[in-house]
Design a protein around this motif. Structure first.
Motif, PDB file in Angstrom:
ATOM      1  N   ILE A   1      -8.534   2.428 -10.253  1.00  0.00           N
ATOM      2  CA  ILE A   1      -9.639   1.960  -9.410  1.00  0.00           C
ATOM      3  C   ILE A   1      -9.133   1.678  -7.994  1.00  0.00           C
ATOM      4  CG2 ILE A   1     -11.272   0.058  -9.041  1.00  0.00           C
ATOM      5  CD1 ILE A   1     -11.430  -0.097 -12.174  1.00  0.00           C
ATOM      6  N   ALA A   2      -7.970   1.034  -7.896  1.00  0.00           N
ATOM      7  CA  ALA A   2      -7.389   0.714  -6.593  1.00  0.00           C
ATOM      8  C   ALA A   2      -7.046   1.982  -5.825  1.00  0.00           C
ATOM      9  CB  ALA A   2      -6.154  -0.159  -6.767  1.00  0.00           C
ATOM     10  N   LYS A   3      -6.508   2.954  -6.514  1.00  0.00           N
ATOM     11  CA  LYS A   3      -6.150   4.222  -5.881  1.00  0.00           C
ATOM     12  C   LYS A   3      -7.396   4.899  -5.309  1.00  0.00           C
ATOM     13  CE  LYS A   3      -3.822   8.574  -6.934  1.00  0.00           C
ATOM     14  NZ  LYS A   3      -3.207   9.361  -8.000  1.00  0.00           N
ATOM     15  N   ALA A   4      -8.481   4.897  -6.074  1.00  0.00           N
ATOM     16  CA  ALA A   4      -9.724   5.535  -5.637  1.00  0.00           C
ATOM     17  C   ALA A   4     -10.383   4.776  -4.491  1.00  0.00           C
ATOM     18  CB  ALA A   4     -10.696   5.661  -6.802  1.00  0.00           C
ATOM     19  N   SER A   5     -10.251   3.441  -4.496  1.00  0.00           N
ATOM     20  CA  SER A   5     -10.927   2.631  -3.481  1.00  0.00           C
ATOM     21  C   SER A   5     -10.081   2.408  -2.232  1.00  0.00           C
ATOM     22  CB  SER A   5     -11.317   1.270  -4.065  1.00  0.00           C
ATOM     23  OG  SER A   5     -10.158   0.478  -4.286  1.00  0.00           O
ATOM     24  N   GLY A   6      -8.779   2.630  -2.349  1.00  0.00           N
ATOM     25  CA  GLY A   6      -7.901   2.385  -1.214  1.00  0.00           C
ATOM     26  C   GLY A   6      -7.520   0.927  -1.042  1.00  0.00           C
ATOM     27  N   LYS A   7      -7.893   0.080  -1.995  1.00  0.00           N
ATOM     28  CA  LYS A   7      -7.557  -1.341  -1.942  1.00  0.00           C
ATOM     29  C   LYS A   7      -6.454  -1.624  -2.958  1.00  0.00           C
ATOM     30  CE  LYS A   7     -12.227  -2.733  -0.711  1.00  0.00           C
ATOM     31  NZ  LYS A   7     -13.414  -3.500  -1.101  1.00  0.00           N
ATOM     32  N   PRO A   8      -5.580  -2.602  -2.685  1.00  0.00           N
ATOM     33  CA  PRO A   8      -4.512  -2.917  -3.644  1.00  0.00           C
ATOM     34  C   PRO A   8      -5.090  -3.541  -4.922  1.00  0.00           C
ATOM     35  CG  PRO A   8      -4.503  -4.498  -1.847  1.00  0.00           C
ATOM     36  CD  PRO A   8      -5.509  -3.439  -1.488  1.00  0.00           C
ATOM     37  N   PRO A   9      -4.446  -3.277  -6.067  1.00  0.00           N
ATOM     38  CA  PRO A   9      -4.932  -3.877  -7.316  1.00  0.00           C
ATOM     39  C   PRO A   9      -4.673  -5.384  -7.327  1.00  0.00           C
ATOM     40  CG  PRO A   9      -2.892  -2.690  -7.719  1.00  0.00           C
ATOM     41  CD  PRO A   9      -3.280  -2.425  -6.284  1.00  0.00           C
ATOM     42  N   LEU A  10      -5.516  -6.109  -8.029  1.00  0.00           N
ATOM     43  CA  LEU A  10      -5.363  -7.554  -8.169  1.00  0.00           C
ATOM     44  C   LEU A  10      -4.476  -7.862  -9.358  1.00  0.00           C
ATOM     45  CD1 LEU A  10      -9.101  -8.552  -7.648  1.00  0.00           C
ATOM     46  CD2 LEU A  10      -7.244  -8.749  -5.983  1.00  0.00           C
ATOM     47  N   SER A  11      -3.794  -8.992  -9.317  1.00  0.00           N
ATOM     48  CA  SER A  11      -2.967  -9.430 -10.438  1.00  0.00           C
ATOM     49  C   SER A  11      -3.832 -10.138 -11.469  1.00  0.00           C
ATOM     50  CB  SER A  11      -1.870 -10.385  -9.969  1.00  0.00           C
ATOM     51  OG  SER A  11      -0.996  -9.725  -9.084  1.00  0.00           O
ATOM     52  N   ILE A  12      -3.631  -9.798 -12.726  1.00  0.00           N
ATOM     53  CA  ILE A  12      -4.402 -10.388 -13.815  1.00  0.00           C
ATOM     54  C   ILE A  12      -3.833 -11.762 -14.157  1.00  0.00           C
ATOM     55  CG2 ILE A  12      -5.036 -10.157 -16.251  1.00  0.00           C
ATOM     56  CD1 ILE A  12      -4.866  -7.089 -15.830  1.00  0.00           C
ATOM     57  N   ALA A  13      -4.693 -12.760 -14.176  1.00  0.00           N
ATOM     58  CA  ALA A  13      -4.283 -14.114 -14.552  1.00  0.00           C
ATOM     59  C   ALA A  13      -4.546 -14.362 -16.035  1.00  0.00           C
ATOM     60  CB  ALA A  13      -5.009 -15.150 -13.712  1.00  0.00           C
ATOM     61  N   GLN A  14      -5.690 -13.848 -16.538  1.00  0.00           N
ATOM     62  CA  GLN A  14      -6.065 -14.149 -17.923  1.00  0.00           C
ATOM     63  C   GLN A  14      -6.986 -13.074 -18.472  1.00  0.00           C
ATOM     64  OE1 GLN A  14      -8.199 -17.833 -18.232  1.00  0.00           O
ATOM     65  NE2 GLN A  14      -7.762 -18.054 -20.394  1.00  0.00           N
ATOM     66  N   LEU A  15      -6.823 -12.774 -19.748  1.00  0.00           N
ATOM     67  CA  LEU A  15      -7.718 -11.872 -20.468  1.00  0.00           C
ATOM     68  C   LEU A  15      -8.436 -12.663 -21.543  1.00  0.00           C
ATOM     69  CD1 LEU A  15      -5.481  -8.739 -21.123  1.00  0.00           C
ATOM     70  CD2 LEU A  15      -7.246  -9.010 -19.399  1.00  0.00           C
ATOM     71  N   LEU A  16      -9.746 -12.468 -21.636  1.00  0.00           N
ATOM     72  CA  LEU A  16     -10.540 -13.140 -22.657  1.00  0.00           C
ATOM     73  C   LEU A  16     -11.278 -12.085 -23.454  1.00  0.00           C
ATOM     74  CD1 LEU A  16     -12.100 -15.901 -20.395  1.00  0.00           C
ATOM     75  CD2 LEU A  16     -10.185 -16.160 -21.969  1.00  0.00           C
ATOM     76  N   ARG A  17     -11.038 -12.048 -24.744  1.00  0.00           N
ATOM     77  CA  ARG A  17     -11.762 -11.113 -25.590  1.00  0.00           C
ATOM     78  C   ARG A  17     -13.228 -11.534 -25.631  1.00  0.00           C
ATOM     79  NH1 ARG A  17     -10.524  -8.148 -31.086  1.00  0.00           N
ATOM     80  NH2 ARG A  17      -8.364  -8.210 -30.417  1.00  0.00           N
TER      81      ARG A  17
END
Length: 76
Positions: free
Chosen positions: A54-70
């Motif tokens: 997504i970041a590559k397509a948008s030209g914006k840097p990817p965000l760092s993931i803090a937490q995943l919630l199922r």
């Protein structure tokens, strides 16, 4: 989460909370990579790969993931 009739693989949905406080909902991860000793941790790698694309397509840097919630899971 069960697979839809006629589909070949099941997915588990995750809400992703990033370090900047933003949230993305219902990110799909193949169910067959989850479980075992690692639990839901393999989902982090899959979602990070999705974010990189997504970041590559948008030209914006990817965000760092803090937490995943199922989705539908218990909050810690």
């Amino acid at each position: 989460m069960a697979a839809k009739p006629g589909s070949k693989s099941a997915f588990v949905l995750f809400d992703v909370i990033y370090e900047d406080g933003s949230r993305r909902s219902n990110r799909k991860v193949p169910a067959d990579i989850l479980g075992g000793l690692d639990g839901d941790e393999p989902a982090r790698k899959v979602i990070q790969e999705q974010d990189n694309e997504i970041a590559k397509a948008s030209g914006k840097p990817p965000l760092s993931i803090a937490q995943l919630l199922r989705v539908g899971g218990k909050k810690k």
